[in-house]
Design an enzyme around this catalytic site. Structure first.
Site, mmCIF file in Angstrom:
data_model
loop_
_atom_site.group_PDB
_atom_site.id
_atom_site.type_symbol
_atom_site.label_atom_id
_atom_site.label_comp_id
_atom_site.label_asym_id
_atom_site.label_seq_id
_atom_site.Cartn_x
_atom_site.Cartn_y
_atom_site.Cartn_z
ATOM 1 N N GLU A 139 0.827 -1.212 0.000
ATOM 2 C CA GLU A 139 0.000 0.000 0.000
ATOM 3 C C GLU A 139 0.860 1.260 0.000
ATOM 4 O OE1 GLU A 139 -2.113 -0.467 3.696
ATOM 5 O OE2 GLU A 139 -3.425 -2.039 2.929
ATOM 6 N N PRO A 140 1.710 1.436 -1.001
ATOM 7 C CA PRO A 140 2.587 2.608 -0.991
ATOM 8 C C PRO A 140 1.825 3.889 -1.323
ATOM 9 C CG PRO A 140 2.787 1.485 -3.075
ATOM 10 C CD PRO A 140 1.859 0.644 -2.232
ATOM 11 N N GLY A 141 2.202 4.970 -0.705
ATOM 12 C CA GLY A 141 1.625 6.266 -1.021
ATOM 13 C C GLY A 141 2.747 7.244 -1.340
ATOM 14 N N ARG A 142 3.371 7.732 -0.271
ATOM 15 C CA ARG A 142 4.399 8.756 -0.387
ATOM 16 C C ARG A 142 5.493 8.425 -1.401
ATOM 17 N NH1 ARG A 142 5.419 12.086 3.979
ATOM 18 N NH2 ARG A 142 4.415 10.519 5.289
ATOM 19 N N ARG A 172 1.989 20.040 6.189
ATOM 20 C CA ARG A 172 3.043 19.221 6.789
ATOM 21 C C ARG A 172 4.083 20.011 7.593
ATOM 22 N NH1 ARG A 172 6.287 16.557 4.234
ATOM 23 N NH2 ARG A 172 6.297 14.727 5.555
ATOM 24 N N CYS A 195 -3.505 33.809 9.776
ATOM 25 C CA CYS A 195 -3.340 34.456 11.075
ATOM 26 C C CYS A 195 -2.993 33.451 12.155
ATOM 27 C CB CYS A 195 -4.623 35.209 11.430
ATOM 28 S SG CYS A 195 -5.086 36.333 10.123
#
Ligand SMILES: *Cc1c(COP(=O)(O)O)cnc(C)c1O
Length: 422
Positions: free
Chosen positions: A273-276, A312, A342
């Site tokens: 399940e790779p994402g990054r 991030r 702000c």
């Protein structure tokens, strides 16, 4: 390896000048390279050549329909964590038989939706969820294929907020107690026990934690075998890291090699399940400098993107390299790149050596393809950014910039407040 590069001092994405895109779509925007995305998927997939496997791209890292479609076209499945992601995956053209569903808090209507669609696998994270799914499957007269997400108690040595595989985390079922839950699952008549799942964290830069987790999962599969519970799918989750700054994560080829060695003699289909690792370095966030200002102690470069667009840095203190879209000879200064929001936590880069950018200049925040747009919000009533996909010498708007109308979508002033207004 990515397709963002300079030609005569100007940043290109494949064969398109980033500056030209900015001139046409305005700033800020997310920009992805198709060649990088498909290359990364191919490299990852190839790392497991020769063993039965399915690469389910983790939709939460980047869930744009066009991005999902790239991987679907390459034979990939999708790893989802909500009903909304299931909807996206289906809209993007994913085959339900290649969708796996993780998450500690799946609601009954989400379980029902996924069962209706007949997804490949539910990764179950608690005893109560097991019972809930069994009940729903019974009502629907449709058996559910399940894996238990086990928590192997391995330290992934990554940021605490993105580490998930220790006993103290909310994820999965303690690996030592999992056998009991497997016995229970085996007795529940509307469940079909087919797999074991684990996912120990994100942005891992070492192989050891993966291998340690895999060993513990293998042990469990052996114990289950003795109880006549046969495991067909071994889902190892995602988590392989990328280079943001000075990290030296293993190449997917090494990761694949190590896992293949460890899996020798095992008779199951591997799910990843790779994402990054697929999308992270395939995207950048392009923003424009509005103002610069100096206090006694600090230089601030104020840009038109903010923490709501790329969370991030403020969320995890993450590093994204800051690069000029057009290179110039000029001094470098220690400065912070901050947005218009702000909040003092609204920074994209803090106290870094960077070119002394001037108002009007374009700046690229690198490695923003994963957990960039998907984590963005409308905080401060800022419309969410457009997403642009470059393919060779063309670019495509794969998500339009939101308008002010989108910001108030669904809001109502109740009649008792109708009053005179102004
Ligand atoms: C977030 C997540 C992934 C993807 O993690 P990456 O670090 O982006 O590869 C895979 N599986 C599960 C269950 C997740 O929660």
């Amino acid at each position: 390896m990515h397709h963002f590069h300079y030609q005569h001092g100007e940043m290109f994405c494949e064969q398109v000048a980033v500056q030209n895109i900015a001139a046409q779509v305005g700033t800020p925007f997310y920009l992805y390279s198709h060649a990088t995305l498909s290359h990364h998927f191919g490299v990852f997939d190839t790392a497991f050549a020769g063993i039965p496997h399915l690469v389910c791209f983790s939709a939460k890292s980047n869930s744009n329909l066009a991005i999902l479609r790239i991987f679907i076209n390459l034979g990939g499945g999708v790893d989802i964590v909500s009903g909304g992601e299931l909807y996206r995956a289906l809209q993007a053209g994913a085959h339900p038989g290649k969708i796996v569903y993780s998450g500690v808090g799946k609601r009954p209507e989400e379980l029902r939706y996924a069962l209706e669609q007949d997804i490949l696998l539910f990764n179950i994270e608690s005893t109560q969820e097991l019972l809930a799914l069994n009940q729903i499957a019974g009502q629907m007269g449709k058996p559910a294929r399940i894996a238990l997400r086990v928590n192997p108690d391995v330290d992934p040595q990554t940021h605490p907020y993105i580490s998930t595989g220790l006993k103290r985390h909310k994820f999965g079922i303690n690996v030592d107690r999992a056998v009991e839950d497997y016995r229970l699952a085996q007795q529940l008549s509307h469940l079909e026990v087919v797999g074991v799942d684990c996912h120990i964290g994100s942005q891992l830069t070492e192989l050891e934690p993966f291998i340690e987790a895999l060993r513990r999962v293998k042990e469990l599969i052996g114990r289950l075998e003795q109880e006549n519970i046969h495991i067909r799918y071994l889902d190892l989750g995602g988590g392989l890291g990328i280079q943001y700054d000075q990290e030296t994560p293993p190449h997917p080829q090494e990761y694949g090699q190590a896992i293949r060695e460890e899996l020798q003699g095992m008779d199951c289909t591997l799910i990843l399940e790779p994402g990054r690792v697929i999308v992270g370095n395939a995207g950048v966030l392009v923003t424009k400098v509005l103002y610069t200002k100096e206090s006694e102690e600090k230089h601030f470069i104020i840009v038109d993107a903010a923490m709501n667009d790329l969370a991030r840095p403020s969320l995890y203190g993450s590093y994204h390299a800051v690069q000029p879209v057009v290179e110039k000879t000029r001094p470098e200064i220690v400065a912070s790149l901050v947005g218009p929001i702000c909040e003092s936590g609204d920074f994209l880069a803090r106290d870094r050596l960077m070119p002394a950018f001037q108002p009007g200049e374009l700046v690229a925040l690198m490695s923003a393809g994963a957990y960039g747009f998907t984590m963005s919000s409308n905080y401060n009533s800022r419309p969410r950014l457009p997403e642009i996909l470059v393919h060779q010498d063309e670019f495509y708007v794969i998500r339009e910039r939101e308008t002010y109308e989108h910001l108030i979508w669904g809001e109502q002033i109740p009649p008792f407040l109708a009053g005179p207004g102004r």
